[in-house]
Design a protein around this motif. Structure first.
Motif, PDB file in Angstrom:
ATOM      1  N   VAL A  87      -1.162   6.701  44.761  1.00 49.50           N
ATOM      2  CA  VAL A  87      -0.541   6.672  46.234  1.00 49.50           C
ATOM      3  C   VAL A  87      -0.573   5.171  46.687  1.00 49.50           C
ATOM      4  N   VAL A  88       0.735   4.888  46.836  1.00 48.82           N
ATOM      5  CA  VAL A  88       1.040   3.669  47.507  1.00 48.82           C
ATOM      6  C   VAL A  88       1.603   3.810  48.777  1.00 48.82           C
ATOM      7  N   GLY A  89       0.841   3.186  49.929  1.00 51.62           N
ATOM      8  CA  GLY A  89       1.320   3.561  51.350  1.00 51.62           C
ATOM      9  C   GLY A  89       2.626   2.845  51.835  1.00 51.62           C
ATOM     10  N   ASN A  90       2.701   2.224  52.832  1.00 51.29           N
ATOM     11  CA  ASN A  90       3.643   1.564  53.477  1.00 51.29           C
ATOM     12  C   ASN A  90       3.630   0.018  53.573  1.00 51.29           C
ATOM     13  N   GLN A  91       4.700  -0.643  53.282  1.00 57.75           N
ATOM     14  CA  GLN A  91       4.599  -2.266  53.535  1.00 57.75           C
ATOM     15  C   GLN A  91       3.797  -3.047  52.734  1.00 57.75           C
ATOM     16  N   ALA A  92       3.493  -2.197  51.449  1.00 57.01           N
ATOM     17  CA  ALA A  92       2.840  -3.033  50.417  1.00 57.01           C
ATOM     18  C   ALA A  92       3.607  -4.042  49.776  1.00 57.01           C
ATOM     19  N   ILE A  93       2.953  -4.978  49.070  1.00 55.61           N
ATOM     20  CA  ILE A  93       3.874  -6.057  48.090  1.00 55.61           C
ATOM     21  C   ILE A  93       2.749  -5.923  46.603  1.00 55.61           C
ATOM     22  N   LEU A  94       3.465  -5.585  45.668  1.00 54.60           N
ATOM     23  CA  LEU A  94       2.997  -5.775  44.526  1.00 54.60           C
ATOM     24  C   LEU A  94       3.794  -6.800  43.754  1.00 54.60           C
ATOM     25  N   ALA A  95       3.047  -7.656  43.203  1.00 58.51           N
ATOM     26  CA  ALA A  95       3.705  -8.723  42.730  1.00 58.51           C
ATOM     27  C   ALA A  95       3.780  -8.646  41.086  1.00 58.51           C
ATOM     28  N   ASN A  96       4.601  -9.550  40.287  1.00 62.06           N
ATOM     29  CA  ASN A  96       4.812  -9.134  39.116  1.00 62.06           C
ATOM     30  C   ASN A  96       3.865  -8.962  38.173  1.00 62.06           C
ATOM     31  N   ASN A  97       3.936  -7.819  37.289  1.00 60.32           N
ATOM     32  CA  ASN A  97       2.973  -7.362  36.483  1.00 60.32           C
ATOM     33  C   ASN A  97       1.575  -6.786  36.842  1.00 60.32           C
ATOM     34  N   VAL A  98       1.779  -6.262  38.096  1.00 60.30           N
ATOM     35  CA  VAL A  98       0.688  -5.604  38.549  1.00 60.30           C
ATOM     36  C   VAL A  98       0.599  -4.208  37.633  1.00 60.30           C
ATOM     37  N   ALA A  99      -0.467  -3.617  37.358  1.00 65.40           N
ATOM     38  CA  ALA A  99      -0.418  -2.248  36.845  1.00 65.40           C
ATOM     39  C   ALA A  99      -1.497  -1.656  37.463  1.00 65.40           C
ATOM     40  N   LEU A 100      -1.223  -0.290  38.036  1.00 68.37           N
ATOM     41  CA  LEU A 100      -2.119   0.474  38.510  1.00 68.37           C
ATOM     42  C   LEU A 100      -2.573   1.681  37.483  1.00 68.37           C
TER      43      LEU A 100
END
Length: 262
Positions: free
Chosen positions: A124-137
């Motif tokens: 679950v990813v909310g709103n207005q998030a920033i995930l930079a390059n190569n982030v892994a969830l």
């Protein structure tokens, strides 16, 4: 539809608004729904039971709605739901949910998701998030609104990152990060409070001061976690201007299953 490139392969059963643009060699499956003004870049693959909202910009080579990387998955009609006004850059991979959890992977609105980001099943990813390059969830991860995650960061399954938290570059997240905190490293540690982020989002000086006091209770007074949760409860009445902020922080900590980074 003239705005679907002639080389794209779009299943006739897909529900695509007439204002959607689809680039060369994209592949869109039968159970996909795409709302108005979203753009699909060249060579994207969108499959599974995937719903995409309005005004998204999906760049080339993204793979959305693929089956979960979970050996238990047995073809159940689980889903991927993406909101509106998201930017999804090159080579991102978002997977469907699993029947063992909520059955849906969900991404909210207005998120900025950079290249090579992986969002696994049931996240679950909310709103207005920033995930930079190569982030892994990994699977079952939850990110609150306005979270920022630095590049090359890995997040362990079932971990949670609270609203307005900021994670530094190349971190290893294996515990929950409470709202408003700044954390980084391997081993992971909370380094302070995301004060500048709160200022940029319009938090008043009074609210920030109250959240600073909550941070001190949780991280600077040497309290056990149980005692800190009790002390946070006492702060709610003392700071009515930040009651919702402190209450949310307390409830997040109290609900932690993996433990919080301290």
């Amino acid at each position: 539809m003239s705005n679907i490139h002639s080389t794209a392969i779009v299943d006739p059963a897909a529900r695509i608004d007439g204002t959607v643009t689809v680039g060369p060699y994209a592949v869109i499956g039968p159970h996909v729904s795409i709302a108005a003004r979203t753009s699909i870049g060249p060579h994207c693959v969108i499959e599974g039971h995937t719903t995409i909202g309005e005004d998204n910009k999906i760049f080339q080579f993204a793979s959305l709605g693929g089956v979960p990387q979970d050996k238990k998955y047995a073809g159940e009609p689980t889903r991927l739901e993406i909101g509106s006004r998201n930017t999804i850059r090159e080579f991102c991979t978002f997977n469907l949910g699993t029947a063992q959890d909520r059955g849906v992977t969900s991404i909210g609105d207005d998120n900025w998701i950079m290249a090579y980001v992986h969002i696994a099943h049931d996240c679950v990813v909310g709103n207005q998030a920033i995930l930079a390059n190569n982030v892994a969830l990994a699977g079952h991860v939850q990110l609150g609104d306005w979270v920022i995650v630095g590049g090359l960061t890995g997040v362990h399954q079932y971990s949670r990152i609270g609203a307005h938290a900021m994670i530094g570059f190349s971190s290893r997240i294996s515990q929950d990060i409470p709202p408003f905190m700044m954390a980084e490293g391997n081993p992971l540690a909370v380094r302070g409070l995301n004060v500048e982020g709160l200022r940029r989002r319009g938090f008043s000086a009074q609210r920030i001061a109250a959240i600073k006091q909550a941070h001190r209770v949780l991280y600077r007074q040497g309290l056990t976690l149980e005692a800190a949760i009790g002390a946070l409860g006492s702060l709610i009445d003392e700071h009515p201007e930040a009651a919702a902020d402190i209450s949310g922080l307390r409830d997040f900590v109290a609900a932690s299953q993996r433990g919080i980074a301290r």
